[in-house]
Every structure is written in structure tokens, then in C-alpha cells.
Scaffold this motif. Structure first.
Motif, short mmCIF file in Angstrom:
data_model
loop_
_atom_site.label_atom_id
_atom_site.label_comp_id
_atom_site.label_asym_id
_atom_site.label_seq_id
_atom_site.Cartn_x
_atom_site.Cartn_y
_atom_site.Cartn_z
N ALA A 124 0.80 -1.25 0.01
CA ALA A 124 -0.13 -0.07 0.01
C ALA A 124 1.02 1.33 0.04
O ALA A 124 0.30 2.36 -0.17
N ARG A 125 2.04 1.11 -0.10
CA ARG A 125 2.94 2.30 0.27
C ARG A 125 2.99 3.14 -1.08
O ARG A 125 3.21 4.25 -1.18
N HIS A 126 2.60 2.63 -2.24
CA HIS A 126 2.59 3.59 -3.77
C HIS A 126 1.10 3.94 -3.81
O HIS A 126 1.00 4.29 -4.90
N ALA A 127 0.24 3.95 -2.86
CA ALA A 127 -1.27 4.44 -3.23
C ALA A 127 -1.31 5.80 -2.30
O ALA A 127 -0.61 6.09 -1.41
N ASP A 128 -2.17 6.60 -2.68
CA ASP A 128 -2.60 7.59 -1.86
C ASP A 128 -3.55 7.47 -0.63
O ASP A 128 -3.32 7.87 0.07
N LEU A 129 -4.00 6.39 -0.97
CA LEU A 129 -5.21 5.91 0.25
C LEU A 129 -5.24 4.15 0.24
O LEU A 129 -5.22 3.61 -1.03
N SER A 130 -5.43 3.64 1.27
CA SER A 130 -5.66 2.25 1.41
C SER A 130 -7.13 2.26 2.03
O SER A 130 -7.26 3.07 2.84
N VAL A 191 -6.16 15.21 8.71
CA VAL A 191 -6.67 16.46 8.06
C VAL A 191 -5.92 16.74 6.62
O VAL A 191 -6.61 16.91 5.73
N HIS A 192 -4.87 16.57 6.80
CA HIS A 192 -3.81 16.78 5.50
C HIS A 192 -4.22 15.73 4.21
O HIS A 192 -4.53 15.99 3.16
N ASP A 193 -4.32 14.30 5.02
CA ASP A 193 -4.81 13.36 4.02
C ASP A 193 -6.04 13.28 3.40
O ASP A 193 -6.29 13.01 2.24
N ALA A 194 -6.90 13.81 4.46
CA ALA A 194 -8.33 13.78 3.88
C ALA A 194 -8.63 15.02 2.82
O ALA A 194 -9.65 15.25 2.57
N MET A 195 -7.83 15.81 2.74
CA MET A 195 -7.94 17.13 2.04
C MET A 195 -9.18 16.99 0.75
O MET A 195 -9.90 17.53 0.71
N PRO A 196 -8.61 16.11 0.00
CA PRO A 196 -9.59 16.09 -1.33
C PRO A 196 -11.06 15.59 -1.03
O PRO A 196 -11.73 16.09 -1.58
N LEU A 197 -11.29 14.88 0.04
CA LEU A 197 -12.61 14.62 0.50
C LEU A 197 -13.07 15.88 1.16
O LEU A 197 -14.37 16.07 1.16
N LEU A 198 -12.64 16.55 1.93
CA LEU A 198 -12.94 17.69 2.61
C LEU A 198 -13.39 18.86 1.64
O LEU A 198 -14.29 19.45 1.70
N GLN A 199 -12.64 18.93 0.60
CA GLN A 199 -12.71 20.09 -0.55
C GLN A 199 -14.02 19.80 -1.22
O GLN A 199 -14.65 20.69 -1.70
N THR A 200 -14.44 18.55 -1.32
CA THR A 200 -15.73 18.23 -2.19
C THR A 200 -16.85 17.95 -1.31
O THR A 200 -17.87 17.63 -1.91
N ALA A 201 -16.65 18.27 -0.24
CA ALA A 201 -17.93 18.08 0.93
C ALA A 201 -18.71 19.23 0.91
O ALA A 201 -18.29 20.26 0.71
N GLU A 202 -19.95 19.11 1.28
CA GLU A 202 -20.73 20.18 1.76
C GLU A 202 -20.67 20.75 2.76
O GLU A 202 -20.80 22.02 3.01
N THR A 203 -20.64 20.00 3.77
CA THR A 203 -20.41 20.55 5.38
C THR A 203 -19.35 19.77 5.91
O THR A 203 -18.93 18.75 5.74
N VAL A 204 -18.46 20.41 6.74
CA VAL A 204 -17.31 19.82 7.46
C VAL A 204 -17.59 20.48 8.98
O VAL A 204 -17.50 21.66 9.17
N ASP A 205 -17.44 19.38 9.82
CA ASP A 205 -17.54 19.84 11.45
C ASP A 205 -16.47 19.41 11.89
O ASP A 205 -15.84 18.30 11.95
N ILE A 206 -15.57 20.37 12.80
CA ILE A 206 -14.41 20.19 13.29
C ILE A 206 -15.02 19.90 15.01
O ILE A 206 -15.56 20.87 15.49
N VAL A 207 -14.79 18.68 15.26
CA VAL A 207 -15.24 18.52 16.66
C VAL A 207 -14.03 18.26 17.86
O VAL A 207 -13.21 17.43 17.43
N MET A 208 -14.13 19.11 18.66
CA MET A 208 -12.95 18.80 19.76
C MET A 208 -13.54 18.61 21.05
O MET A 208 -14.47 19.34 21.58
N VAL A 209 -13.01 17.55 21.82
CA VAL A 209 -13.49 17.18 23.06
C VAL A 209 -12.28 17.47 23.93
O VAL A 209 -11.28 17.01 23.90
N ASP A 210 -12.79 18.35 25.06
CA ASP A 210 -11.94 18.45 26.14
C ASP A 210 -10.49 19.12 25.57
O ASP A 210 -9.35 18.99 25.96
#
Length: 299
Positions: A124-130, A191-210
Motif C-alpha cells: 500500500a506504500r505506493h497508493a494515496d489511500l488504502s 486532516v492533510h490526507d483527507a483534504m481531497p474529501l474535505l474539499q468536495t464535501a458540502e459541510t465539515v464539522d470540527i469536533v474538539m473534545v476537552d
């Protein structure tokens, strides 16, 4: 609980998102393998990616005769049978891949002296995502899935998308995403790795606990730095700050994801040691075992 920056996310201009061009699908002889393949195909169609379906074939070590130290011929025959089974499965997987209308190929990777999970991570080392499936019930299947998942996460250097067996392919790419944010290198990488998915989403929630105040942020500005960073990538998130009050952090994140009708959770994986999290418990373990929706983990 407090909430900040309530503006919705939006889709970034065409072609501005990061590349997602190669997706590795690890087939580990689990009931949900076809689910992970179908979900990966949905992502591949959206982002123009090619699928690399990795079918790991564990081969048992040959048994030597006590007197001659010659490998047992029966073991060699077993190898032939296992390879033939793998070849038949590859044909079926390739047919499935072709029917999904995406580019890709199926390959058998043999594991002889090396652990099958480590072989999968290397592939999987030669893929963008597994992408890997998580079974619904059977403890033995869940244990095997976790073995592959943890090796992929810790040894491949790539993000891992965990797909529950009941996932509908139509929910990915996700329209609504929850980021399980903490001030850690693992969450930052996620967050960096998910950027393609975040950029095409309609809504993004950042949830912070404590969250804990530090030199960068205080209670009045929790999440502001990450929001600004995402904003420069075309994502306008909403920040939600929760208190655990003794509840598991994973449960709070899952509750927030349910309220937001999220189709994806983005989280850092294994901030503590793998053994500690799996035996004692932790957010990674809770999300892996209990999330009803896919989770993108990075380490």
C-alpha cells in the motif's frame, strides 16, 4: 458545549483539490471485502483514481521431515492448491472491478516468511489511500481485520479508510464530514490526507473534545487556527467544542457524526501505543469497532 464559525463548507473550484490517483484495496478474505471494493470504486470514479486490489496469500512454512530435513511434498501440493484458489478469486475480483466501471487491476501478493499484514502494508506504500473492510460481527473476522488495519496504519505511511460492512457506496465521496480534532501530529496528518474529501464535501464539522489551552489557542479561539488553514484550501468548517464528562471520546465523536448525518469521520490513529489502545481502550479502538460509517485514519 459551545459552537463557533457556523458557515457551511463549499466545494472548491474544479481541479484545485489535492490528487487522489491511486487507491489500494486490501482483500483479507473477509465478508465485507466486496463492500470495500465497491466503496473504493465510488471514490475512484469521483477523483479519477485507479484501483490496486491487493489480494494477500499467506503461505504456511513447509514442514521438514525429522530425519531428512526435506520439505514435506504434501506441503508443496498445498501451495499449488492455495495458489489456484487465489487465481480463481482474482478472476472474480477482476470481473467485479470491470463491472464497476473503473480502471484497476488485481494482484496476488504472497506472504511466506513475512507476516501477511506487513506484506499488505508494503503493497500500500505506493497508493494515496488504502481501503479495508471491517466485518459486522464475528470476533475472529474482526481480529483479522484489526491486524491488517493496524499494520496498514502504522507501517504503510498512508491513510487508511476503514469501511464498515453495511456502508452504502453512494455515501462516498461524503457530503458531510466530521473531523475528530485534537492537537496531535496524528490528527494533523489525517486532516492533510483527507483534504481531497474535505474539499468536495458540502459541510465539515470540527469536533474538539476537552481541548486544552496552549500558546497557540485559548478557550475563546479553539479551532480557529485549523479553520483558517482549511479556509485557505476552500473549506469553511463549523467548530464544535464538547466536554467528555467521563464519557469515551469516541462515543462523543460518533454522537456528533450521527447528529450531522456525516458519511465520514476523519481522525488520527494510535496516538498511544497500539497495544495500549487495544487492551486498555482508546479513541482509535472505539472508532474502529463502533463507527457505523467509514473512518479515515492517519498516523
Amino acid at each position: 458545549m459551545s459552537s463557533l464559525a457556523t458557515a457551511p463548507s463549499h466545494t472548491s473550484p474544479a481541479g484545485s483539490h489535492q490528487a487522489l490517483r491511486d487507491i489500494a484495496v486490501v482483500v483479507s478474505r473477509l465478508p465485507a471485502d466486496l463492500t470495500s471494493l465497491t466503496v473504493a470504486a465510488s471514490l475512484a470514479r469521483r477523483y479519477g483514481a485507479e484501483l490496486d486490489v491487493v489480494q494477500v496469500l499467506p503461505l504456511p512454512l513447509p514442514v521438514a521431515d525429522a530425519w531428512s530435513f526435506v520439505p514435506d511434498p504434501a506441503c508443496m501440493e498445498w501451495y499449488v492448491e492455495l495458489r489456484e484458489q487465489a487465481a480463481r478469486q482474482s478472476v472474480e475480483l477482476q470481473r467485479r472491478l470491470d463491472s464497476l466501471g473503473v480502471a484497476g487491476h488485481v494482484r496476488v501478493v504472497e506472504s511466506f516468511y513475512d507476516a501477511p499484514t506487513g506484506v499488505a502494508a508494503a503493497a500500500a506504500r505506493h497508493a494515496d489511500l488504502s481501503v479495508i473492510a471491517r466485518p459486522a460481527d464475528a470476533p475472529a473476522d474482526a481480529s483479522r481485520a484489526h491486524g491488517y488495519f493496524s499494520s496498514l496504519l502504522l507501517e504503510s505511511g498512508r491513510p487508511v479508510l476503514m469501511v464498515p460492512s453495511a456502508t452504502e457506496a453512494s455515501t462516498l465521496p461524503p457530503r458531510h464530514v466530521v473531523i475528530a480534532w485534537a492537537d496531535t501530529s496524528e490528527a494533523t496528518r489525517a486532516v492533510h490526507d483527507a483534504m481531497p474529501l474535505l474539499q468536495t464535501a458540502e459541510t465539515v464539522d470540527i469536533v474538539m473534545v476537552d481541548p486544552v489551552e496552549n500558546a497557540i489557542e485559548n478557550a475563546a479561539t479553539f479551532g480557529a487556527a485549523l479553520s483558517a488553514h482549511l479556509g485557505r484550501h476552500g473549506v469553511t468548517p463549523r467548530v464544535i467544542v464538547d466536554k467528555s464528562r467521563g464519557r469515551p471520546i469516541s462515543r462523543i465523536i460518533l454522537d456528533r457524526a450521527s447528529r450531522a448525518r456525516a458519511q465520514l469521520i476523519v481522525a488520527g490513529g494510535y496516538g498511544h501505543s497500539r497495544m495500549r489502545e487495544w487492551v486498555i481502550g482508546g479513541t482509535t479502538r472505539g472508532l474502529f469497532l463502533d463507527s457505523p460509517i467509514p473512518v479515515l485514519f492517519s498516523h
